[in-house]
Design an enzyme around this catalytic site. Structure first.
Site, short mmCIF file in Angstrom:
data_model
loop_
_atom_site.label_atom_id
_atom_site.label_comp_id
_atom_site.label_asym_id
_atom_site.label_seq_id
_atom_site.Cartn_x
_atom_site.Cartn_y
_atom_site.Cartn_z
N LYS A 1 12.32 27.92 41.67
CA LYS A 1 11.83 26.85 41.79
C LYS A 1 12.19 26.08 42.90
O LYS A 1 11.38 25.50 43.85
CB LYS A 1 12.16 25.83 40.47
N ARG B 1 13.14 18.48 31.32
CA ARG B 1 13.86 19.53 30.61
C ARG B 1 14.20 19.43 29.30
O ARG B 1 14.51 20.30 28.40
CB ARG B 1 15.37 19.52 31.42
N ARG C 1 23.41 28.07 29.95
CA ARG C 1 22.17 27.37 30.74
C ARG C 1 20.97 28.16 29.95
O ARG C 1 19.90 27.43 29.69
CB ARG C 1 22.20 27.60 31.93
N ARG D 1 28.62 28.50 42.79
CA ARG D 1 28.49 27.28 42.06
C ARG D 1 29.28 27.39 40.58
O ARG D 1 29.02 28.46 39.91
CB ARG D 1 26.81 27.03 41.83
N ARG E 1 24.81 34.67 43.12
CA ARG E 1 24.45 33.87 44.25
C ARG E 1 25.74 33.40 44.88
O ARG E 1 26.70 32.89 44.05
CB ARG E 1 23.77 32.74 43.56
#
Ligand code: ADP
Ligand code: ZN
Length: 208
Positions: free
Chosen positions: A13, A88, A166, A155, A122
């Site tokens: 996104k 959300r 998540r 992160r 990531r």
């Protein structure tokens, strides 16, 4: 154009948002980025939300809605905006729908196992924010940014446990928005299991 990007973490996104932003010249509003900046700067907001973000939980609807309302009232959002990571939850979607004019929704689709792979690999540059991936886009020197030589980090919410949390939160709280928006707005699906340029092409085609 008012646009909502809906989809699981890791779907791309943010990457699509920066492409859309350049193309249509409307601001990219990412609630996740707003919270992370607040944490980095150590503001009151940042102190309030840090542990929530680290665990992959959601910030309260009241706080998040107020923040977005304030952001959308800024002059640069008058001609349109891209919302990335908001709404959300159903209460957030209802609050947004009440204050927004017409808007469109892109529904980003990506299987959970691919999400886990993408996020756990990531790595982000501490200095310039460039994003790498240990498998699909490794930096030339491990742990060091190709663009600026900055240090790469993971992160906290890209740790395996937080990713799974998540995804659970996404299924429980955010996935129901697909039905909500189907009824309320113009929505198009985007297949996220393809390279970024192909995805970008699909997005721009849909937006016209
Ligand atoms: P992701 O990479 O999971 O899509 P984001 O960068 O959009 O994540 O958001 C990171 C974190 O910020 C979320 O896990 C959540 O804690 C918080 N957050 C972002 N947007 C919202 C929102 N609309 N409502 C509640 N919490 C949010
Ligand atoms: Zn860098």
């Amino acid at each position: 154009m008012n646009l909502i990007l809906l989809g699981p973490p890791g779907a791309g996104k943010g990457t699509m948002a920066s492409g859309i932003k350049d193309h249509y010249r409307i601001p990219h509003i990412s609630t996740g980025d707003i919270f992370r900046t607040a944490i980095k700067e150590g503001t009151e907001l940042g102190k309030k939300v840090k542990s929530i973000l680290d665990a992959g939980e959601l910030v309260s609807d009241d706080l998040t809605v107020a923040l977005v309302e304030e952001r959308l009232s800024q002059p640069d959002a008058k001609e349109g905006y891209i919302l990335d990571g908001f709404p959300r939850t159903i209460p957030q979607a209802e609050a947004f729908d009440k204050i927004a004019g017409e808007y469109r929704v892109l529904n980003f689709i990506l299987a959970h196992d691919i999400v886990v792979n993408r996020l756990s690999g990531r790595r982000i540059c501490k200095n310039c924010g460039e994003i790498f991936h240990i498998k699909s886009k490794p930096s030339q020197k491990e742990g060091v940014c190709d663009s600026c030589g900055g240090e790469l980090y993971t992160r906290p919410d890209d740790m395996k446990e937080a990713i799974l949390n998540r995804l659970e939160v996404y299924d429980a709280q955010t996935a129901p928005l697909v039905d909500f928006f189907q009824a309320k707005s113009q929505m198009a699906d985007i297949d996220c299991n393809q390279p970024i340029p192909a995805m970008m092409e699909d997005v721009l085609k849909v937006l016209g």
